[in-house]
Design a protein around this motif. Sequence first.
Motif, PDB file in Angstrom:
ATOM      1  N   TYR A 172      50.518  37.985  30.012  1.00  0.00           N
ATOM      2  CA  TYR A 172      51.694  37.308  30.554  1.00  0.00           C
ATOM      3  C   TYR A 172      51.282  36.150  31.464  1.00  0.00           C
ATOM      4  N   ALA A 173      50.234  36.364  32.263  1.00  0.00           N
ATOM      5  CA  ALA A 173      49.829  35.373  33.264  1.00  0.00           C
ATOM      6  C   ALA A 173      49.050  34.205  32.675  1.00  0.00           C
ATOM      7  N   PHE A 174      48.235  34.470  31.631  1.00  0.00           N
ATOM      8  CA  PHE A 174      47.353  33.429  31.096  1.00  0.00           C
ATOM      9  C   PHE A 174      47.588  33.112  29.622  1.00  0.00           C
ATOM     10  N   GLY A 175      48.411  33.904  28.929  1.00  0.00           N
ATOM     11  CA  GLY A 175      48.676  33.666  27.514  1.00  0.00           C
ATOM     12  C   GLY A 175      47.869  34.604  26.630  1.00  0.00           C
ATOM     13  N   GLU A 176      48.273  34.695  25.376  1.00  0.00           N
ATOM     14  CA  GLU A 176      47.612  35.599  24.432  1.00  0.00           C
ATOM     15  C   GLU A 176      46.118  35.302  24.301  1.00  0.00           C
ATOM     16  N   LEU A 177      45.776  34.035  24.148  1.00  0.00           N
ATOM     17  CA  LEU A 177      44.364  33.662  24.060  1.00  0.00           C
ATOM     18  C   LEU A 177      43.772  33.370  25.433  1.00  0.00           C
ATOM     19  N   GLY A 178      44.573  32.827  26.320  1.00  0.00           N
ATOM     20  CA  GLY A 178      44.095  32.520  27.665  1.00  0.00           C
ATOM     21  C   GLY A 178      43.657  33.756  28.423  1.00  0.00           C
ATOM     22  N   SER A 179      44.250  34.909  28.095  1.00  0.00           N
ATOM     23  CA  SER A 179      43.886  36.155  28.786  1.00  0.00           C
ATOM     24  C   SER A 179      42.456  36.568  28.507  1.00  0.00           C
ATOM     25  N   LYS A 180      41.876  36.038  27.431  1.00  0.00           N
ATOM     26  CA  LYS A 180      40.493  36.371  27.119  1.00  0.00           C
ATOM     27  C   LYS A 180      39.539  35.859  28.203  1.00  0.00           C
ATOM     28  N   LEU A 181      39.962  34.817  28.942  1.00  0.00           N
ATOM     29  CA  LEU A 181      39.160  34.333  30.065  1.00  0.00           C
ATOM     30  C   LEU A 181      38.999  35.417  31.115  1.00  0.00           C
ATOM     31  N   SER A 182      40.120  36.041  31.515  1.00  0.00           N
ATOM     32  CA  SER A 182      40.042  37.097  32.518  1.00  0.00           C
ATOM     33  C   SER A 182      39.337  38.328  31.966  1.00  0.00           C
ATOM     34  N   ASP A 183      39.513  38.610  30.661  1.00  0.00           N
ATOM     35  CA  ASP A 183      38.802  39.737  30.048  1.00  0.00           C
ATOM     36  C   ASP A 183      37.296  39.560  30.192  1.00  0.00           C
ATOM     37  N   PHE A 184      36.833  38.334  29.907  1.00  0.00           N
ATOM     38  CA  PHE A 184      35.400  38.066  29.974  1.00  0.00           C
ATOM     39  C   PHE A 184      34.891  38.165  31.406  1.00  0.00           C
ATOM     40  N   ILE A 185      35.630  37.572  32.355  1.00  0.00           N
ATOM     41  CA  ILE A 185      35.202  37.576  33.758  1.00  0.00           C
ATOM     42  C   ILE A 185      35.167  39.007  34.295  1.00  0.00           C
ATOM     43  N   LEU A 186      36.238  39.747  34.059  1.00  0.00           N
ATOM     44  CA  LEU A 186      36.319  41.110  34.583  1.00  0.00           C
ATOM     45  C   LEU A 186      35.324  42.033  33.883  1.00  0.00           C
TER      46      LEU A 186
END
Length: 428
Positions: free
Chosen positions: A93-107
């Motif tokens: 919701y916060a970063f988008g369907e593909l954009g959320s992969k950024l937080s997935d990678f960082i976390l």
Amino acid sequence: MTDTTSAAQEQDYPLSAVPETARKSLWSMGLVLLGFTFFTATMWAGGTVGTAFDFGTLLWVLLIGNLLLGAYAAVLGYIAARSGLNTALMSRYAFGELGSKLSDFILGFTQIGWYAWGTATMALLLVKMTGLPEGATLPLMVLFGFGFCVTAFVGYKGLELLSRVAVPAMMVLIAVSMFIAASDAGGLAGLTSIAPTSDLSIAAAITLVFGTFVSGGTQATNWTRFARSGKTAVWATLAAFFLGNGLMTLVGALGALVYQQADIVDIMVAQGLATLGILMLFLNLWTTQDNTVYNFAVAGCNLLRTRRRKTVTVVGAAIGTLLAVLGMYDWLIPFLILLGTFIPPVGGVIMANYFVRYRGTYPDLVSAQLPAFNLIGLSAYAIGSFVAYTSAWIAPLVGVLVAAFSYALLETVVAGVKARRASSLSSI
């Protein structure tokens, strides 16, 4: 129960909201979260702070740093309980369907980094304390690297079962150690008379206390999503991240003051409790290691869009073991700086997105029409990270506040522009 629902339940709902029938009690969740926050590296942060201030100032620094950490984690915990979602799914919701992969990678990267550090620490200290040959270090890293993930492989039930045994045992050992330390220092009068031996600003000290475990606080939603209510999640999170993490930093600080050692194992050796020290180290690390690799698996499932959490757990353990063998133990300080700067803005964006954009209620994840990239969320994260990185103040707190404020401002401006456009088109 359909096959799909059964599979999701078996894998702890990695890509869907936790249903009401799978929710847990405050006692269950509190134990799991306390086991997570009982971590050796947190004592290192307390030890670093402990030598820089007098006893009274030290207590204030620990209080403020852990209160900020507890409040940050509690807000995310509340959102998780209300929605049934973890941080990885909220990020859609916060970063988008593909954009959320950024937080997935960082976390995911930060959690597997912690896993590698804990695995290396267990092997290195066991060799040091038992007199085993140096050649045993590498095999022990492999043994612990895969052994620690067993309870995470099982899932929430495995984490809870271990915590039921380990947390009470660790509480007793810590209490005994703190009593001996206070006695060796000469009581309260002796503690208050110890002069600082290093220099550290209050802002830097609070940053250290807050930032050391902020990555864990950001992903505590992996368990608070199982809470029966938002209130349950808030209390469980505060108990773990304010009281539990606060106790760990206090133990490290007392060790540094009295014995010039920040690690609970070295402290217990100095107190003549070497055997208990080994037991403490093992329980301390295991209850954090399994939670950490569980976090990696949940982020990995969202990144790869797979429900095979157990498989991702084993892969994460393998990556963590490899990093341990490659020398992760020596990278702790730069790793902590990285965590304190780039993790908190993720939480800030998620909070603002939930309360400002969705007014406290997410639409159903399955049917929601989410963009590939939420440019507002990604922009707010970039702004928050940049300001935190360049800030001379409390970097993690700055990152959270700036990211949240930036998101709220950008969301309000964009919504206003869209409303004016719609109004002008309707008047034509």
